[in-house]
Design a protein around this motif. Structure first.
Motif, PDB file in Angstrom:
ATOM      1  N   TRP A 278     -12.919  -8.211 -85.655  1.00 28.97           N
ATOM      2  CA  TRP A 278     -13.461  -7.526 -84.488  1.00 28.97           C
ATOM      3  C   TRP A 278     -12.583  -7.704 -83.246  1.00 28.97           C
ATOM      4  N   HIS A 279     -11.570  -8.535 -83.315  1.00 27.73           N
ATOM      5  CA  HIS A 279     -10.841  -8.845 -82.080  1.00 27.73           C
ATOM      6  C   HIS A 279     -10.115  -7.640 -81.470  1.00 27.73           C
ATOM      7  N   PRO A 280      -9.717  -6.600 -82.254  1.00 24.73           N
ATOM      8  CA  PRO A 280      -9.110  -5.440 -81.583  1.00 24.73           C
ATOM      9  C   PRO A 280     -10.038  -4.747 -80.575  1.00 24.73           C
ATOM     10  N   LEU A 281     -11.340  -4.977 -80.684  1.00 22.69           N
ATOM     11  CA  LEU A 281     -12.289  -4.395 -79.733  1.00 22.69           C
ATOM     12  C   LEU A 281     -12.665  -5.373 -78.623  1.00 22.69           C
ATOM     13  N   GLY A 282     -12.001  -6.524 -78.586  1.00 19.15           N
ATOM     14  CA  GLY A 282     -12.315  -7.528 -77.585  1.00 19.15           C
ATOM     15  C   GLY A 282     -11.373  -7.484 -76.394  1.00 19.15           C
ATOM     16  N   VAL A 283     -11.735  -8.192 -75.336  1.00 21.73           N
ATOM     17  CA  VAL A 283     -10.889  -8.320 -74.148  1.00 21.73           C
ATOM     18  C   VAL A 283      -9.870  -9.421 -74.436  1.00 21.73           C
ATOM     19  N   LEU A 284      -8.614  -9.054 -74.569  1.00 26.65           N
ATOM     20  CA  LEU A 284      -7.570  -9.989 -74.980  1.00 26.65           C
ATOM     21  C   LEU A 284      -6.642 -10.383 -73.836  1.00 26.65           C
ATOM     22  N   HIS A 285      -6.830  -9.764 -72.665  1.00 29.28           N
ATOM     23  CA  HIS A 285      -5.981 -10.066 -71.513  1.00 29.28           C
ATOM     24  C   HIS A 285      -6.860 -10.229 -70.278  1.00 29.28           C
ATOM     25  N   ASP A 286      -6.408 -11.059 -69.349  1.00 23.78           N
ATOM     26  CA  ASP A 286      -7.154 -11.265 -68.107  1.00 23.78           C
ATOM     27  C   ASP A 286      -7.424  -9.931 -67.423  1.00 23.78           C
ATOM     28  N   LEU A 287      -8.644  -9.771 -66.926  1.00 23.89           N
ATOM     29  CA  LEU A 287      -8.998  -8.537 -66.225  1.00 23.89           C
ATOM     30  C   LEU A 287      -8.805  -8.657 -64.716  1.00 23.89           C
ATOM     31  N   ASN A 288      -8.988  -9.850 -64.182  1.00 25.79           N
ATOM     32  CA  ASN A 288      -8.774 -10.092 -62.752  1.00 25.79           C
ATOM     33  C   ASN A 288      -8.670 -11.608 -62.550  1.00 25.79           C
ATOM     34  N   ASN A 289      -8.589 -12.043 -61.315  1.00 26.57           N
ATOM     35  CA  ASN A 289      -8.371 -13.463 -61.038  1.00 26.57           C
ATOM     36  C   ASN A 289      -9.502 -14.364 -61.522  1.00 26.57           C
ATOM     37  N   SER A 290     -10.696 -13.820 -61.658  1.00 30.26           N
ATOM     38  CA  SER A 290     -11.823 -14.651 -62.078  1.00 30.26           C
ATOM     39  C   SER A 290     -12.342 -14.303 -63.470  1.00 30.26           C
ATOM     40  N   THR A 291     -11.769 -13.311 -64.115  1.00 23.69           N
ATOM     41  CA  THR A 291     -12.186 -12.927 -65.463  1.00 23.69           C
ATOM     42  C   THR A 291     -11.008 -13.115 -66.408  1.00 23.69           C
ATOM     43  N   LYS A 292     -11.105 -14.151 -67.238  1.00 26.61           N
ATOM     44  CA  LYS A 292      -9.982 -14.592 -68.038  1.00 26.61           C
ATOM     45  C   LYS A 292     -10.227 -14.345 -69.528  1.00 26.61           C
ATOM     46  N   ALA A 293      -9.137 -14.173 -70.250  1.00 28.88           N
ATOM     47  CA  ALA A 293      -9.196 -13.994 -71.698  1.00 28.88           C
ATOM     48  C   ALA A 293      -8.522 -15.171 -72.396  1.00 28.88           C
ATOM     49  N   ILE A 294      -9.189 -15.691 -73.409  1.00 27.52           N
ATOM     50  CA  ILE A 294      -8.637 -16.757 -74.243  1.00 27.52           C
ATOM     51  C   ILE A 294      -8.520 -16.218 -75.667  1.00 27.52           C
TER      52      ILE A 294
END
Length: 329
Positions: A278-294
């Motif tokens: 399912w990871h291709p449908l996930g957020v894989l990169h930071d969206l902004n300074n307070s929303t991070k992707a791991i």
């Protein structure tokens, strides 16, 4: 005396969830930012798609080049037998323990069988962290690459399928499309006993996420088209569920909640895993300074939510003093 919940009145809340609840946690944070201070969203599909053709591609990447090559070779041989007529259909029935005679002229029966067969591996990849009895990547690939188990890749795939049936407690694979539709329409089954019925309705009416074999770079050769799934929805829920209706509903879902690239969200952590289809449908990169992707390598769906194990890869170990709780390489 104060009421038991009075101490919570001024508390700060964080939405948390994994998988579909992870999607809900992030969407709740995005839609009602005044009710939460943040969210943690693990292994969450964050975009609705009718044709989720990246699912089996991700499965192939997880299995590796050699293993995927043998599975593709096996399913090409399977496709040849499907085209060979009654003799080939009978051979498939025996090789793969099909529950009923396989009618190779009925595409819905054929695709019901193929989808059940392919999702043995697909479901194993989704549940790699929480179904300990199912064959894992190493077992799947050991069987598929060991030519002593049969000169043809199809012979080894047949052995693998029987291992799955035994581990899942099933006697056979179904190829009866009409029985599947009848079962899904049965309203007497307790809803908590068969959650797949609720999820199927959500797929047809909100999200799609139907795993087809539309991409060339995936390990399954025989075709499972999007039309198989859209026809299922129509046959189960009625003629309202046309492909156009379903696409309209999916577009509305994406417009209302936002997608990977359009969601307006702050103070959120999105966690995804490389072995999760399912990871291709996930957020894989930071969206902004307070929303991070791991993005954690070498782990599967929702692994960050489970207790630590001695066999965990270093990628998910907690490193004291680091900014994030997960060490990524």
């Amino acid at each position: 005396m104060p009421k038991p919940l009075s101490r919570l009145e001024n508390s700060k809340w964080i939405a948390f969830g994994g998988s579909y609840p992870g999607s809900l946690a992030a969407r709740f944070r995005a839609k009602y930012p005044h009710l939460t201070v943040g969210a943690v969203s693990s292994s969450a599909p964050m975009e609705a798609r009718l044709n989720y053709k990246q699912f089996f591609e991700a499965v192939g990447e997880d299995l590796g080049t050699d293993c995927s090559r043998y599975i593709r070779e096996a399913t090409q041989q399977l496709d040849d037998e499907l085209k060979a007529g009654p003799t080939g259909w009978e051979s498939i029935k025996k090789q793969f323990n099909v529950c009923q005679p396989l009618n190779g002229t009925d595409p819905m029966d054929v695709n019901t069988f193929l989808f059940a067969l392919y999702m043995q591996i697909g479901y194993s990849m989704i549940s790699i962290e929480f179904e300990p009895n199912l064959p894992k990547i190493q077992t799947i690939c050991d069987i598929m690459t060991n030519t002593s188990g049969g000169s043809r890749a199809l012979d080894r795939y047949s052995q693998l399928s029987k291992v799955f049936l035994q581990k899942q407690g099933y006697k056979c694979l179904s190829a009866d499309y009409k029985s599947y539709v009848k079962y899904m329409q049965n309203k007497t089954i307790p809803v908590l006993k068969e959650l797949i019925k609720q999820w199927t309705y959500q797929q047809c009416n909100e999200f799609g996420h139907f795993p087809t074999t539309a991409l060339n770079d995936q390990p399954f050769a025989a075709n499972i088209p999007i039309e198989y799934f859209t026809q299922r929805c129509a046959d189960i829920y009625g003629p309202t569920f046309t492909p156009q209706y379903m696409q309209k509903q999916i577009d509305y879902t994406n417009e209302y909640y936002g997608t990977i690239s359009t969601i307006n969200i702050t103070n959120t952590v999105f966690i995804n895993h490389s072995l999760d289809p399912w990871h291709p449908l996930g957020v894989l990169h930071d969206l902004n300074n307070s929303t991070k992707a791991i993005y954690i390598h070498g782990t599967g769906h929702g692994r960050d939510m489970y207790n630590a194990k001695p066999t965990d890869p270093i990628t998910i170990h907690w490193i004291p003093g680091t900014h994030w709780e997960y060490y990524m390489i």
